[in-house]
Design an enzyme around this catalytic site. Structure first.
Site, PDB file in Angstrom:
ATOM      1  CB  VAL A 133       4.155 -25.267  -0.145  1.00  0.00           C
ATOM      2  CG1 VAL A 133       3.224 -24.103   0.162  1.00  0.00           C
ATOM      3  CG2 VAL A 133       5.098 -25.505   1.024  1.00  0.00           C
TER       4      VAL A 133
ATOM      5  CG  HIS B 196      15.973  -0.712 -11.009  1.00  0.00           C
ATOM      6  ND1 HIS B 196      15.112  -1.393 -11.839  1.00  0.00           N
ATOM      7  CD2 HIS B 196      17.034  -0.366 -11.765  1.00  0.00           C
ATOM      8  CE1 HIS B 196      15.646  -1.476 -13.054  1.00  0.00           C
ATOM      9  NE2 HIS B 196      16.815  -0.855 -13.035  1.00  0.00           N
TER      10      HIS B 196
ATOM     11  CB  SER C 194       0.516 -30.203  -5.046  1.00  0.00           C
ATOM     12  OG  SER C 194       1.193 -30.882  -4.015  1.00  0.00           O
ATOM     13  CB  SER C 195      -0.308 -29.158   0.282  1.00  0.00           C
ATOM     14  OG  SER C 195       0.587 -30.244   0.169  1.00  0.00           O
TER      15      SER C 195
ATOM     16  CB  CYS D 240      15.376   1.514 -15.415  1.00  0.00           C
ATOM     17  SG  CYS D 240      17.123   1.386 -15.837  1.00  0.00           S
TER      18      CYS D 240
ATOM     19  CD  GLU E  50      12.512  -2.504  -9.603  1.00  0.00           C
ATOM     20  OE1 GLU E  50      13.075  -2.860 -10.656  1.00  0.00           O
ATOM     21  OE2 GLU E  50      12.183  -1.322  -9.386  1.00  0.00           O
TER      22      GLU E  50
END
Length: 509
Positions: free
Chosen positions: A224, A167, A226-227, A79, A169
């Site tokens: 999720v 585009h 930090s774990s 683009c 994507e």
């Protein structure tokens, strides 16, 4: 080092989406501002230029220095990037005479060109630009067109340099992944070896080399990010990882005890800290959202710092920062001035004097979940809905009191458990309840009541950047409403939020 695709960002809303699509091909990529191009090492196999809200004719239009890239590495300009290449080499770019936004179809494809290999005649693509290329330099050749856009795609002769005005994507470009795979895998010759297993192996080795025998402290949240960060660090340095889980009094019902037990079952060295009263004291009298966020953040740092000082010789602070946090903290015009006050990046006080380690700062959210799966974490943790850093503090739309927290915890618990019971939890990206600063008249038995209103919120999304309200069944909503009003003292009315993002946000504060 990993083979890398470099993405230069000109401020497009789709730049992160380009990166995610490249990662879906199991190829590593990095986003950098167009005006801060990193050193081009042997690991960089190709470069993609993003779109932009700018016009190449604007006074302050972003013009990158591509001297180390163009003609030396495969280059795909999307683009604005394509318009820049044409403009910079003597082509003509002007405002579009017709609106070029939305779906279009390729009316011409040069099938023998390596970038267009496997694309179908009439392939649907997504256009989003106010300018268009009216003429291209002599050494540019057309490789794709639509009925309205003659120069839909081009290649520079004697270079591996491509430009496309659509585009690839976005999902609306139905064969966009075919084009991206042609560029990344076939043209750039990238091996598709960026996998969760390879990430785990290389990251654990890197952490061992980086941290040695040093002690690391990590604040766990039950979420999720930090774990997964904790398990990676634990596999690298074992008991030298010290985890702290703070109960700020704004967690979900029973969450503190449940999460502490699950972490201990994972073998983590974790200490739970009950700091509810400290947070309630800090929040007393505050109702403005940003003031509440700052009070929560400041108190957390004070509690965390006090606990960290009880551990001797800690050298490192670990954070669950993920890649979107990193990208969003640096705009194409330099460091962003609008980082939220609870953001991971840049929120560390100087007085902690700890070095930072961020094992997930190259990953998107969906990649974090895949890495967690590779590490053997249970699905109930990996599939948990996102939960805001300030917790219920920004779901109580007024001053926070322990009684309001109790009411909202009960409401939230009923809503989430019913979603799980009716097999709806995994079909929703995020759900929660808001306690509104509104009371309404009701009737219970023969008595007139004047009690609180709660709003239920459930959205579907892939990354939280946009979201649609979830069309939960009426029967389900009726059951949940009935359960809440019958079981939660202090609530006599339940409403359901049917706003999408944008224009609304997922949270109310």
């Amino acid at each position: 080092m990993h083979q890398t695709i470099l993405i230069l960002d000109f401020g497009s809303q789709y730049t992160q989406l380009i990166a995610r699509r490249v990662r879906e091909l199991n190829v590593y990529c990095e986003i950098h501002p167009f005006n801060n191009i990193p050193e081009i090492t042997a690991d960089v196999k190709g470069v993609i230029l993003s779109g932009s809200p700018f016009s190449v004719r604007d006074k302050n239009a972003p013009f990158p220095n591509l001297s180390a890239i163009k003609g030396k590495l495969p280059l795909l300009a999307v683009c604005y990037g394509a318009q820049f290449l044409s403009h910079a080499n003597g082509g003509e770019v002007s405002p579009s005479t017709i609106r070029e936004y939305g779906r279009a179809n390729l009316s011409f494809i040069k099938h023998e060109d390596e970038l267009m290999k496997g694309m179908s005649d009439g392939s649907q693509v997504w256009m989003s630009h106010g300018d268009t290329i009216l003429s291209i330099p002599q050494n540019f050749e057309i490789i794709a067109s639509t009925s309205n856009v003659k120069y839909g795609g081009f290649k520079i002769q004697n270079e591996v340099t491509y430009g496309i005005q659509f585009h690839p994507e976005v999902y609306h470009s139905t064969e966009g992944m075919t084009l991206l795979k042609n560029f990344v895998v076939d043209i750039c010759k990238c091996q598709q070896s960026w996998t969760p297993d390879s990430f785990v192996e290389s990251t654990i080795n890197d952490l061992r080399n980086k941290l040695g025998n040093d002690k690391v402290v990590l604040g766990l949240s039950g979420g999720v990010d930090s774990s997964v960060a904790a398990i990676l660090l634990h596999k690298a340095i074992g008991k030298n990882l010290h985890c702290i889980f703070v109960d700020n009094g704004l967690l979900r019902k029973n969450e503190f005890e449940t999460v502490i037990n699950s972490y201990k079952n994972m073998g983590l060295n974790v200490k739970g800290v009950d700091a509810k009263q400290l947070f309630y004291n800090a929040l007393k009298g505050l109702s403005e959202p940003e003031a509440k966020r700052k009070a929560i953040g400041k108190t957390f740092i004070e509690v965390f710092d006090a606990e960290a000082h009880k551990i001797e010789d800690v050298k490192w602070l670990a954070q669950g920062t993920i890649y979107p946090d990193v990208i969003e903290s640096v705009s194409v015009n330099g460091p962003s001035a609008t980082i939220k006050s609870h953001h991971n990046v840049g929120g560390l006080p100087d007085y902690m004097k700890l070095k930072i380690v961020e094992p997930l700062n190259t990953l998107f959210k969906d990649e974090v979940r895949r890495v967690g799966h590779s590490l053997g974490l249970k699905d109930e943790l990996l599939n948990r809905h996102p939960f805001p850093g300030p917790g219920l503090g920004i779901r109580i739309l007024s001053e926070i009191t322990p009684e309001k927290v109790r009411i909202l915890q009960e409401v939230d618990y009923i809503f989430i458990e019913e979603l799980k019971t009716h097999d709806l939890y995994t079909k929703v990206w995020q759900a929660g309840a808001m306690l509104l600063p509104v009371q309404s008249v009701g009737v219970m038995g023969d008595e007139r009541t004047y009690e609180n209103v709660v709003a239920l919120r459930a959205v579907s999304s892939t990354d939280g950047m946009t979201a649609d309200w979830s069309h939960l069944p009426y029967e389900f909503l009726a059951k949940v409403s009935n359960e809440i009003i019958n079981r939660v003292k202090g609530v006599n009315r339940v409403v359901y939020d049917i706003s999408s993002k944008p224009p609304a946000t997922i949270e109310w504060e």
